[in-house]
Motif scaffolding. Structure first.
Motif, PDB file in Angstrom:
ATOM      1  N   PRO A  58       4.289  27.039  40.107  1.00 52.79           N
ATOM      2  CA  PRO A  58       5.097  28.165  39.613  1.00 52.79           C
ATOM      3  C   PRO A  58       5.988  27.789  38.429  1.00 52.79           C
ATOM      4  CG  PRO A  58       5.131  28.096  42.009  1.00 52.79           C
ATOM      5  CD  PRO A  58       4.474  26.820  41.560  1.00 52.79           C
ATOM      6  N   ILE A  59       6.544  26.589  38.443  1.00 54.87           N
ATOM      7  CA  ILE A  59       7.379  26.152  37.318  1.00 54.87           C
ATOM      8  C   ILE A  59       6.515  25.902  36.092  1.00 54.87           C
ATOM      9  CG2 ILE A  59       8.979  24.377  36.504  1.00 54.87           C
ATOM     10  CD1 ILE A  59       9.791  23.940  39.415  1.00 54.87           C
ATOM     11  N   ALA A  60       5.334  25.304  36.302  1.00 53.70           N
ATOM     12  CA  ALA A  60       4.420  25.069  35.187  1.00 53.70           C
ATOM     13  C   ALA A  60       4.018  26.385  34.522  1.00 53.70           C
ATOM     14  CB  ALA A  60       3.186  24.319  35.677  1.00 53.70           C
ATOM     15  N   GLU A  61       3.790  27.417  35.328  1.00 50.66           N
ATOM     16  CA  GLU A  61       3.446  28.734  34.774  1.00 50.66           C
ATOM     17  C   GLU A  61       4.584  29.274  33.909  1.00 50.66           C
ATOM     18  OE1 GLU A  61       0.662  30.375  35.062  1.00 50.66           O
ATOM     19  OE2 GLU A  61      -0.385  29.680  36.856  1.00 50.66           O
ATOM     20  N   LYS A  62       5.820  29.081  34.371  1.00 53.03           N
ATOM     21  CA  LYS A  62       6.973  29.574  33.612  1.00 53.03           C
ATOM     22  C   LYS A  62       7.148  28.811  32.297  1.00 53.03           C
ATOM     23  CE  LYS A  62       9.476  31.223  37.690  1.00 53.03           C
ATOM     24  NZ  LYS A  62      10.645  31.003  38.593  1.00 53.03           N
ATOM     25  N   CYS A  63       6.816  27.514  32.298  1.00 56.45           N
ATOM     26  CA  CYS A  63       6.875  26.739  31.054  1.00 56.45           C
ATOM     27  C   CYS A  63       5.911  27.313  30.031  1.00 56.45           C
ATOM     28  CB  CYS A  63       6.532  25.276  31.327  1.00 56.45           C
ATOM     29  SG  CYS A  63       7.816  24.357  32.183  1.00 56.45           S
ATOM     30  N   TRP A  64       4.714  27.646  30.485  1.00 59.30           N
ATOM     31  CA  TRP A  64       3.711  28.232  29.591  1.00 59.30           C
ATOM     32  C   TRP A  64       4.200  29.580  29.064  1.00 59.30           C
ATOM     33  CZ3 TRP A  64      -0.841  31.724  30.632  1.00 59.30           C
ATOM     34  CH2 TRP A  64      -1.781  31.681  29.594  1.00 59.30           C
ATOM     35  N   ASP A  65       4.825  30.378  29.932  1.00 62.42           N
ATOM     36  CA  ASP A  65       5.388  31.657  29.492  1.00 62.42           C
ATOM     37  C   ASP A  65       6.470  31.443  28.430  1.00 62.42           C
ATOM     38  OD1 ASP A  65       3.745  33.019  31.244  1.00 62.42           O
ATOM     39  OD2 ASP A  65       5.265  33.204  32.818  1.00 62.42           O
ATOM     40  N   ASP A  66       7.338  30.443  28.652  1.00 65.11           N
ATOM     41  CA  ASP A  66       8.381  30.124  27.666  1.00 65.11           C
ATOM     42  C   ASP A  66       7.768  29.794  26.313  1.00 65.11           C
ATOM     43  OD1 ASP A  66      10.415  30.466  29.482  1.00 65.11           O
ATOM     44  OD2 ASP A  66      11.016  28.359  29.567  1.00 65.11           O
ATOM     45  N   ALA A  67       6.748  28.948  26.329  1.00 67.26           N
ATOM     46  CA  ALA A  67       6.130  28.502  25.077  1.00 67.26           C
ATOM     47  C   ALA A  67       5.531  29.668  24.311  1.00 67.26           C
ATOM     48  CB  ALA A  67       5.068  27.445  25.373  1.00 67.26           C
ATOM     49  N   ARG A  68       4.793  30.523  25.002  1.00 65.93           N
ATOM     50  CA  ARG A  68       4.162  31.660  24.320  1.00 65.93           C
ATOM     51  C   ARG A  68       5.202  32.645  23.818  1.00 65.93           C
ATOM     52  NH1 ARG A  68       0.036  34.500  27.853  1.00 65.93           N
ATOM     53  NH2 ARG A  68       1.637  34.147  29.441  1.00 65.93           N
ATOM     54  N   ASN A 121      12.875  26.750  31.277  1.00 65.88           N
ATOM     55  CA  ASN A 121      11.842  26.079  32.068  1.00 65.88           C
ATOM     56  C   ASN A 121      11.293  24.855  31.343  1.00 65.88           C
ATOM     57  OD1 ASN A 121      11.591  28.031  34.403  1.00 65.88           O
ATOM     58  ND2 ASN A 121      11.264  29.412  32.674  1.00 65.88           N
ATOM     59  N   ILE A 122      11.176  24.948  30.014  1.00 68.02           N
ATOM     60  CA  ILE A 122      10.774  23.782  29.229  1.00 68.02           C
ATOM     61  C   ILE A 122      11.858  22.714  29.317  1.00 68.02           C
ATOM     62  CG2 ILE A 122      10.298  22.945  26.894  1.00 68.02           C
ATOM     63  CD1 ILE A 122       8.915  25.615  26.357  1.00 68.02           C
ATOM     64  N   ILE A 142       3.885  13.469  26.453  1.00 71.52           N
ATOM     65  CA  ILE A 142       3.364  14.779  26.058  1.00 71.52           C
ATOM     66  C   ILE A 142       3.033  15.570  27.320  1.00 71.52           C
ATOM     67  CG2 ILE A 142       1.649  16.033  24.717  1.00 71.52           C
ATOM     68  CD1 ILE A 142       1.139  13.502  23.114  1.00 71.52           C
ATOM     69  N   TYR A 143       3.596  16.773  27.411  1.00 71.37           N
ATOM     70  CA  TYR A 143       3.324  17.665  28.541  1.00 71.37           C
ATOM     71  C   TYR A 143       2.534  18.860  28.015  1.00 71.37           C
ATOM     72  CZ  TYR A 143       3.984  20.926  32.396  1.00 71.37           C
ATOM     73  OH  TYR A 143       3.767  21.816  33.416  1.00 71.37           O
ATOM     74  N   TYR A 144       1.353  19.099  28.617  1.00 77.67           N
ATOM     75  CA  TYR A 144       0.451  20.154  28.147  1.00 77.67           C
ATOM     76  C   TYR A 144       0.594  21.422  28.980  1.00 77.67           C
ATOM     77  CZ  TYR A 144      -1.813  16.442  25.490  1.00 77.67           C
ATOM     78  OH  TYR A 144      -2.073  15.414  24.625  1.00 77.67           O
ATOM     79  N   MET A 145       0.460  22.579  28.303  1.00 78.11           N
ATOM     80  CA  MET A 145       0.668  23.877  28.949  1.00 78.11           C
ATOM     81  C   MET A 145      -0.451  24.843  28.564  1.00 78.11           C
ATOM     82  SD  MET A 145       4.777  24.197  28.215  1.00 78.11           S
ATOM     83  CE  MET A 145       4.570  23.771  26.492  1.00 78.11           C
TER      84      MET A 145
END
Length: 326
Positions: free
Chosen positions: A133-143, A183-184, A241-244
């Motif tokens: 769930p946190i990883a999903e939010k990081c991806w949302d932040d990035a986009r 989240n990032i 490096i953290y990938y999303m």
């Protein structure tokens, strides 16, 4: 009291990172016992995964997952670009580590894995780094950040020497105070925590890092030529490096990070697909020339560079000495 499975020593033990049960005094004794231990390790690992909320456990052999990344490419002459990040860049872009209080058994396993992989191979890959769930939010932040106008800028190097373009990514620097990137910021603190626990084990003293660089390859074939992160002793010792990128298809989307680690045979490369929720760590110096192959879909990653205190102090002293006098 736990003791080494081979010699029964009780000091400075290492634990099998897969089952988190059997102890060894050294990697050599772990290898000596593997033929016997593997018969019970899989069962113990299954029990451990239940204890750890069904998260993926770390491999028992520190080389296993990294070696799965290896590709044989035959004879290849590698020429790494050395774009210079001037020492003042180091001075102007540093933060203290933000260490979280919580620390799970799985993260303790990561410390052993990271330490072993870096010492032996110079690189380490950790999958399923965060809870999903946190990883999903990081991806949302990035986009969301990338959709905002004038936030991202073309990635630059100080000196491209008049040659063809070295990199094609778009970037923004984050210091952790951004309301729309909480989240990032959390994943950066999580990486800080991991690094703070293992830095002395890998021969560095790390108390500072760069700001987080959120990068997007916009999907138009953008790439980054083969280069070395720290060719000039500016203080950076570990690249994280953290990938999303959800549902990343290497064949259709490209965007693989290809490393040419000096720890491997010259015919071998390590290809890291930028899969969702994957953390990559490697030495920042000449041991790891690397490149990003052309990406044909939006590709997001957060990069942090960690400073070795001694090398960074020397770089700053040299920079200060060479400042023009008024």
């Amino acid at each position: 009291m736990k003791s080494c499975q081979i010699c029964e020593k009780t000091d400075n033990l290492l634990y099998c990172a897969r089952c988190v049960n059997t102890a060894y005094c050294s990697h050599e004794h772990q290898k000596m016992d593997w033929k016997e231990h593997k018969r019970v390790c899989k069962k113990n690992a299954a029990d451990s995964s239940i204890h750890n909320n069904n998260t993926t456990t770390v491999q028992e052999d520190p080389k296993v997952q990294t070696e799965n990344l290896l590709t044989d490419i035959g004879d290849l002459s590698i020429r790494a670009e050395n774009p210079q990040f001037m020492p003042q860049w180091v001075a102007q872009n540093s933060l203290g580590l933000e260490v979280l209080d919580e620390f799970s058994d799985r993260e303790r396993n990561m410390i052993t894995r990271i330490t072993n992989n870096l010492k032996q191979l110079g690189i380490c890959v950790i999958d399923n780094f965060l809870d999903r769930p946190i990883a999903e939010k990081c991806w949302d932040d990035a986009r969301a950040l990338h959709s905002m106008p004038r936030i991202f800028k073309p990635g630059q190097v100080v000196d491209q020497g008049g040659r063809e373009k070295i990199r094609g990514d778009e970037i923004v620097w984050l210091d952790g105070s951004e309301e729309n990137a909480k989240n990032i910021s959390y994943v950066c603190r999580k990486i800080d925590t991991i690094i703070s626990k293992c830095n002395s084990r890998i021969g560095y003293k790390i108390s500072q890092r760069t700001k987080a660089m959120l990068a997007c390859y916009p999907g138009n074939g953008a790439a980054y030529k083969c280069h070395i992160d720290n060719p000039s002793g500016d203080g950076r010792c570990i690249t994280a490096i953290y990938y999303m990128n959800r549902n990343w298809d290497k064949e259709k989307m490209g965007g693989v990070l290809r490393l040419y680690p000096t720890a491997f045979a010259k015919s071998k490369v390590a290809e890291v697909i930028p899969h969702f929720n994957r953390l990559l760590l490697f030495y920042s110096d000449s041991r790891n020339p690397h490149e990003v192959l052309p990406a044909f879909a939006e590709r997001f990653a957060v990069t942090i560079w960690y400073f070795d205190e001694e090398e960074r102090a020397k770089a700053l002293a040299t920079w200060a000495k060479n400042l023009p006098r008024r």
